[in-house]
Design a protein around this motif. Structure first.
Motif, mmCIF file in Angstrom:
data_model
loop_
_atom_site.group_PDB
_atom_site.id
_atom_site.type_symbol
_atom_site.label_atom_id
_atom_site.label_comp_id
_atom_site.label_asym_id
_atom_site.label_seq_id
_atom_site.Cartn_x
_atom_site.Cartn_y
_atom_site.Cartn_z
ATOM 1 N N LEU A 111 24.383 142.245 -18.951
ATOM 2 C CA LEU A 111 25.123 142.423 -20.210
ATOM 3 C C LEU A 111 26.437 143.155 -19.996
ATOM 4 O O LEU A 111 27.266 143.220 -20.905
ATOM 5 N N GLU A 112 26.606 143.700 -18.803
ATOM 6 C CA GLU A 112 27.851 144.403 -18.506
ATOM 7 C C GLU A 112 29.054 143.474 -18.692
ATOM 8 O O GLU A 112 30.116 143.898 -19.150
ATOM 9 N N ALA A 113 28.863 142.210 -18.357
ATOM 10 C CA ALA A 113 29.964 141.245 -18.431
ATOM 11 C C ALA A 113 30.207 140.739 -19.841
ATOM 12 O O ALA A 113 31.193 140.056 -20.105
ATOM 13 N N GLY A 114 29.307 141.074 -20.753
ATOM 14 C CA GLY A 114 29.470 140.600 -22.126
ATOM 15 C C GLY A 114 28.139 140.172 -22.717
ATOM 16 O O GLY A 114 27.128 140.107 -22.020
ATOM 17 N N GLU A 115 28.159 139.881 -23.998
ATOM 18 C CA GLU A 115 26.910 139.556 -24.685
ATOM 19 C C GLU A 115 26.266 138.289 -24.154
ATOM 20 O O GLU A 115 26.941 137.405 -23.632
ATOM 21 N N LEU A 116 24.945 138.245 -24.298
ATOM 22 C CA LEU A 116 24.172 137.094 -23.860
ATOM 23 C C LEU A 116 23.052 136.846 -24.859
ATOM 24 O O LEU A 116 22.544 137.785 -25.478
ATOM 25 N N CYS A 117 22.657 135.581 -24.994
ATOM 26 C CA CYS A 117 21.539 135.280 -25.889
ATOM 27 C C CYS A 117 20.232 135.566 -25.156
ATOM 28 O O CYS A 117 20.201 135.673 -23.929
ATOM 29 N N VAL A 118 19.170 135.645 -25.923
ATOM 30 C CA VAL A 118 17.856 135.935 -25.351
ATOM 31 C C VAL A 118 17.471 134.864 -24.339
ATOM 32 O O VAL A 118 16.948 135.159 -23.262
ATOM 33 N N CYS A 119 17.791 133.614 -24.689
ATOM 34 C CA CYS A 119 17.395 132.516 -23.794
ATOM 35 C C CYS A 119 18.074 132.649 -22.435
ATOM 36 O O CYS A 119 17.472 132.366 -21.403
ATOM 37 N N GLU A 120 19.314 133.102 -22.447
ATOM 38 C CA GLU A 120 20.037 133.283 -21.183
ATOM 39 C C GLU A 120 19.435 134.435 -20.391
ATOM 40 O O GLU A 120 19.239 134.359 -19.183
ATOM 41 N N LEU A 121 19.127 135.526 -21.078
ATOM 42 C CA LEU A 121 18.510 136.672 -20.419
ATOM 43 C C LEU A 121 17.160 136.286 -19.836
ATOM 44 O O LEU A 121 16.759 136.768 -18.779
ATOM 45 N N GLN A 122 16.481 135.408 -20.536
ATOM 46 C CA GLN A 122 15.180 134.956 -20.032
ATOM 47 C C GLN A 122 15.347 134.191 -18.727
ATOM 48 O O GLN A 122 14.581 134.392 -17.785
ATOM 49 N N ARG A 123 16.386 133.356 -18.677
ATOM 50 C CA ARG A 123 16.646 132.616 -17.438
ATOM 51 C C ARG A 123 16.947 133.591 -16.301
ATOM 52 O O ARG A 123 16.546 133.381 -15.168
ATOM 53 N N ILE A 124 17.631 134.669 -16.622
ATOM 54 C CA ILE A 124 18.032 135.624 -15.587
ATOM 55 C C ILE A 124 16.840 136.392 -15.015
ATOM 56 O O ILE A 124 16.679 136.494 -13.806
ATOM 57 N N VAL A 125 16.011 136.915 -15.907
ATOM 58 C CA VAL A 125 14.901 137.719 -15.379
ATOM 59 C C VAL A 125 13.664 136.886 -15.044
ATOM 60 O O VAL A 125 12.848 137.301 -14.241
ATOM 61 N N GLY A 126 13.526 135.724 -15.658
ATOM 62 C CA GLY A 126 12.458 134.816 -15.285
ATOM 63 C C GLY A 126 11.080 135.125 -15.839
ATOM 64 O O GLY A 126 10.101 134.510 -15.443
ATOM 65 N N SER A 127 10.981 136.059 -16.771
ATOM 66 C CA SER A 127 9.671 136.332 -17.377
ATOM 67 C C SER A 127 9.471 135.458 -18.603
ATOM 68 O O SER A 127 10.363 134.737 -19.031
ATOM 69 N N ASP A 128 8.299 135.561 -19.153
ATOM 70 C CA ASP A 128 7.980 134.883 -20.399
ATOM 71 C C ASP A 128 8.962 135.341 -21.476
ATOM 72 O O ASP A 128 9.363 136.506 -21.518
ATOM 73 N N ILE A 129 9.333 134.418 -22.360
ATOM 74 C CA ILE A 129 10.313 134.744 -23.392
ATOM 75 C C ILE A 129 9.833 135.884 -24.297
ATOM 76 O O ILE A 129 10.622 136.729 -24.728
ATOM 77 N N SER A 130 8.539 135.947 -24.520
ATOM 78 C CA SER A 130 8.021 137.019 -25.380
ATOM 79 C C SER A 130 8.127 138.366 -24.686
ATOM 80 O O SER A 130 8.386 139.389 -25.332
#
Lengths: 107, 107
Positions: free
Chosen positions: A31-50
Motif C-alpha cells: 500500500l506504500e505505492a498507493g491504494e489497492l482493492c481487496v482483490c489485489e491485496l489477496q493476489r499479493i498475499v495469496g491467502s483466502d479472501i476472507s
DNA sequence: GCCTTAATTGGCTATTTGGCAAAATAGAAG
DNA sequence: CTTCTATTTTGCCAAATAGCCAATTAAGGC
C-alpha cells in the motif's frame, strides 16, 4: 481499575500489534505505492479472501489504513505515511541479530 | 515450502510482535535511558517477576535487547537505539485515530 | 426482478500467547 | 556446605489469534 499509563501503553501496543503479522506487513508495504482493492491485496498475499479481509479490518480498527468503496470494490490505503519508515529500524534489529551469529530462522 | 519473501515478512513480523505488548513497550521505553536490572523492570511494570522475565526473553530472542549478568543481577539494555524512535509514528497513528472521532478506548 | 462479482461476517478448530505459581538454577555471603 | 537473593524455567489454564469454509451483504448489469 486501569492506570492512565497502562492505557497509554495499551493503545500503542494495539497499533503495533496490528502490524505484527507477515501478511499485514506485506499488505502495508504494497500500500506504500498507493491504494489497492481487496482483490489485489489477496493476489499479493495469496491467502483466502476472507482471511485478507479480516487482516484489513484489524489494521483499519488500529488506524493504520482506511477504506473506500467504489463500485463493487473496496480500496484500502495507508492512513499515516510514516508507517513503513520504521521498518528500517526493524531491519537494523534483524541485521544486528544475524551479525551476532544468531540463526536467521529465529522466527 | 516457504517462499523467500514469506521469510522476509516473517522475520520482520517476529521483531514487531516482540514489541507489541503494553508491558514490553513500557520496558523498552524505560531502557531508553540506559540498562536496568530485571528487578528494577519488575518494579516499573508491576507484574510477577516470572512474567517480566518471560517478556524479556521474548525481546531478547527478537534481538531488541541484550542482557549481561553481573553478580546476582541481570542487566538488560536496548540493542538498537532506534527502536523507540518509531513510537513517534505510532503516536501519529493514534492521533489520526482520535482526530477522526474514533473512540480512544479502542484497545 | 435475477445473476454475477467483491467483500464481509459467522462458525468452527488449531495454535499461540499471557500470566501466575511452584520448582529449579546461579551467584554471593556467611 | 548452607542460606539468601535474583532470575529463569516449567507446568498449567484462560484468553486471544489465525485460517478456512459457508453464509451473507452490497453493488452492478441484465
Amino acid at each position: 481499575m486501569v492506570r492512565r499509563d497502562d492505557m497509554r501503553y495499551r493503545l500503542r501496543a494495539s497499533v503495533i500489534k496490528a502490524m505484527a503479522h507477515p501478511s499485514r506487513l506485506q499488505m502495508l508495504e504494497a500500500l506504500e505505492a498507493g491504494e489497492l482493492c481487496v482483490c489485489e491485496l489477496q493476489r499479493i498475499v495469496g491467502s483466502d479472501i476472507s482471511t485478507v479481509s479480516k487482516h484489513l479490518s484489524v489494521m483499519k480498527a488500529a488506524g493504520l489504513v482506511e477504506d473506500e468503496k467504489r463500485g463493487l470494490q473496496v480500496f484500502y490505503r495507508l492512513r499515516v505515511p510514516c508507517v513503513l519508515g520504521f521498518l528500517e529500524c526493524v531491519e537494523a534489529v534483524l541485521e544486528s541479530r544475524t551479525a551476532s551469529g544468531e540463526v536467521a530462522c529465529l522466527v
